[in-house]
Scaffold this motif. Structure first.
Motif, PDB file in Angstrom:
ATOM      1  N   UNK A   1      26.833  22.761  51.162  1.00 20.33           N
ATOM      2  CA  UNK A   1      26.594  21.864  52.300  1.00 20.33           C
ATOM      3  C   UNK A   1      27.894  21.276  52.862  1.00 20.33           C
ATOM      4  N   UNK A   2      28.824  22.174  53.179  1.00 22.03           N
ATOM      5  CA  UNK A   2      30.073  21.718  53.781  1.00 22.03           C
ATOM      6  C   UNK A   2      29.832  21.308  55.239  1.00 22.03           C
ATOM      7  N   UNK A   3      30.734  20.546  55.827  1.00 16.93           N
ATOM      8  CA  UNK A   3      30.581  20.198  57.254  1.00 16.93           C
ATOM      9  C   UNK A   3      30.446  21.455  58.101  1.00 16.93           C
ATOM     10  N   UNK A   4      29.557  21.423  59.075  1.00 16.01           N
ATOM     11  CA  UNK A   4      29.328  22.578  59.929  1.00 16.01           C
ATOM     12  C   UNK A   4      30.506  22.785  60.871  1.00 16.01           C
ATOM     13  N   UNK A   5      31.143  23.960  60.834  1.00 23.88           N
ATOM     14  CA  UNK A   5      32.310  24.188  61.706  1.00 23.88           C
ATOM     15  C   UNK A   5      31.976  24.118  63.192  1.00 23.88           C
ATOM     16  N   UNK A   6      30.755  24.572  63.568  1.00 22.74           N
ATOM     17  CA  UNK A   6      30.438  24.679  64.992  1.00 22.74           C
ATOM     18  C   UNK A   6      28.921  24.601  65.175  1.00 22.74           C
ATOM     19  N   UNK A   7      28.512  23.873  66.204  1.00 25.99           N
ATOM     20  CA  UNK A   7      27.108  23.824  66.610  1.00 25.99           C
ATOM     21  C   UNK A   7      27.055  24.066  68.114  1.00 25.99           C
TER      22      UNK A   7
ATOM     23  N   UNK B   1      22.071  14.123  63.563  1.00 30.16           N
ATOM     24  CA  UNK B   1      21.384  15.404  63.385  1.00 30.16           C
ATOM     25  C   UNK B   1      22.168  16.561  63.986  1.00 30.16           C
ATOM     26  N   UNK B   2      22.647  16.366  65.208  1.00 33.40           N
ATOM     27  CA  UNK B   2      23.387  17.437  65.884  1.00 33.40           C
ATOM     28  C   UNK B   2      24.657  17.777  65.120  1.00 33.40           C
ATOM     29  N   UNK B   3      25.333  16.770  64.599  1.00 33.94           N
ATOM     30  CA  UNK B   3      26.530  17.029  63.808  1.00 33.94           C
ATOM     31  C   UNK B   3      26.264  17.919  62.613  1.00 33.94           C
ATOM     32  N   UNK B   4      25.053  17.846  62.072  1.00 35.48           N
ATOM     33  CA  UNK B   4      24.669  18.673  60.921  1.00 35.48           C
ATOM     34  C   UNK B   4      24.079  20.018  61.331  1.00 35.48           C
ATOM     35  N   UNK B   5      23.951  20.266  62.630  1.00 33.96           N
ATOM     36  CA  UNK B   5      23.506  21.582  63.067  1.00 33.96           C
ATOM     37  C   UNK B   5      22.078  21.669  63.549  1.00 33.96           C
TER      38      UNK B   5
ATOM     39  N   UNK C   1      24.427  27.802  74.208  1.00 37.36           N
ATOM     40  CA  UNK C   1      25.733  28.418  74.423  1.00 37.36           C
ATOM     41  C   UNK C   1      26.879  27.456  74.626  1.00 37.36           C
ATOM     42  N   UNK C   2      26.598  26.162  74.607  1.00 36.24           N
ATOM     43  CA  UNK C   2      27.659  25.173  74.790  1.00 36.24           C
ATOM     44  C   UNK C   2      27.934  24.483  73.464  1.00 36.24           C
ATOM     45  N   UNK C   3      29.210  24.348  73.104  1.00 41.61           N
ATOM     46  CA  UNK C   3      29.573  23.706  71.836  1.00 41.61           C
ATOM     47  C   UNK C   3      29.275  22.215  71.927  1.00 41.61           C
ATOM     48  N   UNK C   4      28.461  21.703  70.978  1.00 40.76           N
ATOM     49  CA  UNK C   4      28.084  20.289  70.996  1.00 40.76           C
ATOM     50  C   UNK C   4      28.556  19.542  69.759  1.00 40.76           C
ATOM     51  N   UNK C   5      29.071  20.267  68.749  1.00 39.30           N
ATOM     52  CA  UNK C   5      29.605  19.615  67.555  1.00 39.30           C
ATOM     53  C   UNK C   5      30.605  20.536  66.882  1.00 39.30           C
ATOM     54  N   UNK C   6      31.606  19.930  66.274  1.00 38.73           N
ATOM     55  CA  UNK C   6      32.606  20.667  65.497  1.00 38.73           C
ATOM     56  C   UNK C   6      32.887  19.930  64.195  1.00 38.73           C
TER      57      UNK C   6
END
Length: 398
Positions: free
Chosen positions: A374-380, A107-111, A384-389
């Motif tokens: 629905x491309x891969x999410x560049x950043x989540x 889920x987090x990887x998808x935003x 304020x902390x980056x948890x997925x790229x």
């Protein structure tokens, strides 16, 4: 130490490119002036900035994601699926803590930054699912917020001892009182709702009740829930999940029901299913009813589908409701973002100054193009902390 970050060249909700300053986990400034302040800089490369996606209905304790493939030969009816799942958990070695963590990573990887999960409570497995998802909630609190619904999947009254387990789950820290098909499952709608609303009153918790019941039966159950919500002054604290009955082919009756739902502040969760009548999205929203959405079960004993991508869920909502205009597709996106946030009662949700920096970047020329692609999410980001790229979480699970 809290990190100060500048997201450069991002487009909030697909509008003009700007910069966003994040300090102490919140949005501190938006605009060119934000880039003049000393901070770590992250180039958004013109991506669209949205608040984190809201998964408002899933079952973290049930997923088989990452386990050996489970061959499904269960008849497609509700009781058969519930019985098979309850009997299969031990046989296949389903560990709720391990499996819920795997779905969290997906889920987090998808935003997704917020999850409401229904978690089974029954007399055969007790509170194993609740304990497992609570462990995941605590372990991954820095990457996602998880809200737990104590859910009597096998029935509340037909399995003696379930309501006591529900009470215990809520005392342990479950956040929401769940329910399930009071008429068709327990065959006692009054008794079922007596328990659900009494638990909510005792623990000071909101309610989220599954109503799969179709047609006139579902309308009858929904009217009972409306009546109870009024009697207990729980406006704004009750959600009906699925609400297939709102897809019933009686335009005037459904219109009156939608008016009553809006008046009492009862929210609706719809997954936009392909195989059942379901709430007409635009009509429900136009009636003033709060609407959220979710993935429901993901690769579980019920079925093999699902990937926890809430942008894809917006597409399903659009396809199920024949939404082709960009403005209407935006409303489907709002359901999986601000709609879910409203139903879950999230504070500081959005992309304005002062909002919590739970954010996701999506690539696309416009918001509609980004959603349908629905491309891969560049950043989540979470607080304020980056948890997925690039569609992948920056943390591992077992």
């Amino acid at each position: 130490m809290d990190q100060t970050v500048i997201l450069k060249n991002v487009r909030p909700w697909g509008e003009s490119a700007t910069d966003v300053l994040i300090r102490e986990g919140r949005i501190a400034a938006v605009g060119p002036a934000a880039a003049t302040m000393e901070a770590q800089s992250v180039d958004g490369r013109g991506a669209i900035l949205l608040p984190g996606l809201v998964e408002a209905h899933t079952h973290l304790d049930k997923t088989l994601y990452g386990m050996p493939w489970n061959r499904n030969s269960v008849p497609s009816n509700l009781v058969a699926k519930i019985t098979n799942e309850r009997n299969s958990k031990k046989r296949i070695g389903l560990d709720p803590a391990r499996q819920s963590a795997r779905q969290v990573a997906l889920s987090v990887g998808h935003g997704t930054t917020h999850i409401r999960s229904h978690v089974d409570v029954d007399t055969e497995h007790g509170l194993a699912g609740v304990h497992g998802v609570m462990a995941t909630r605590e372990k991954y609190a820095d990457v996602v917020d998880i809200e737990i619904v104590a859910f009597p999947q096998s029935g509340m009254l037909i399995r003696e001892g379930t309501k006591e387990l529900m009470d215990e789950a809520l005392s342990l820290g479950a956040d929401v009182v769940g329910g399930l098909d009071p008429s068709s499952m327990d065959l006692d709608p009054k008794g079922h709702l007596d328990v659900v609303f009494a638990l909510a009153e005792k623990h000071g918790k909101p309610i989220d009740i599954h109503v799969h019941e179709p047609g006139e039966l579902g309308i009858f159950t929904t009217r009972l829930i409306i009546e109870r919500t009024r009697a207990h002054a729980m406006g704004g604290k009750v959600t009906i999940s699925h609400a297939f009955c709102l897809g019933h082919n009686d335009y005037l009756a459904i219109g009156r029901l939608l008016e009553q739902l809006a008046e009492t502040g009862i929210a609706i969760m719809t997954t936009g299913p392909a195989d059942y009548a379901c709430p007409p999205l635009i009509r429900t929203l136009d009636a003033g009813v709060r609407v959220c959405s979710g993935s429901d079960g993901i690769r579980d004993c019920w079925g093999p589908y699902g990937n926890a991508d809430m942008l894809e869920r917006a597409v399903f909502l659009g396809m199920r409701n024949d939404l082709d205009r960009d403005d209407d597709i935006l409303r489907a996106v709002e359901v999986v973002t601000t709609g879910g946030a409203t139903v879950l009662g999230l504070e500081g949700y959005g992309v304005k100054v002062g909002d919590v920096a739970d954010l996701v970047l999506i690539d696309g020329e416009t918001l509609t193009e980004a959603v349908v692609s629905r491309r891969p999410r560049p950043l989540v980001m979470k607080r304020g902390r980056v948890v997925a790229r690039d569609g992948a979480p920056l943390f591992t699970t077992e």
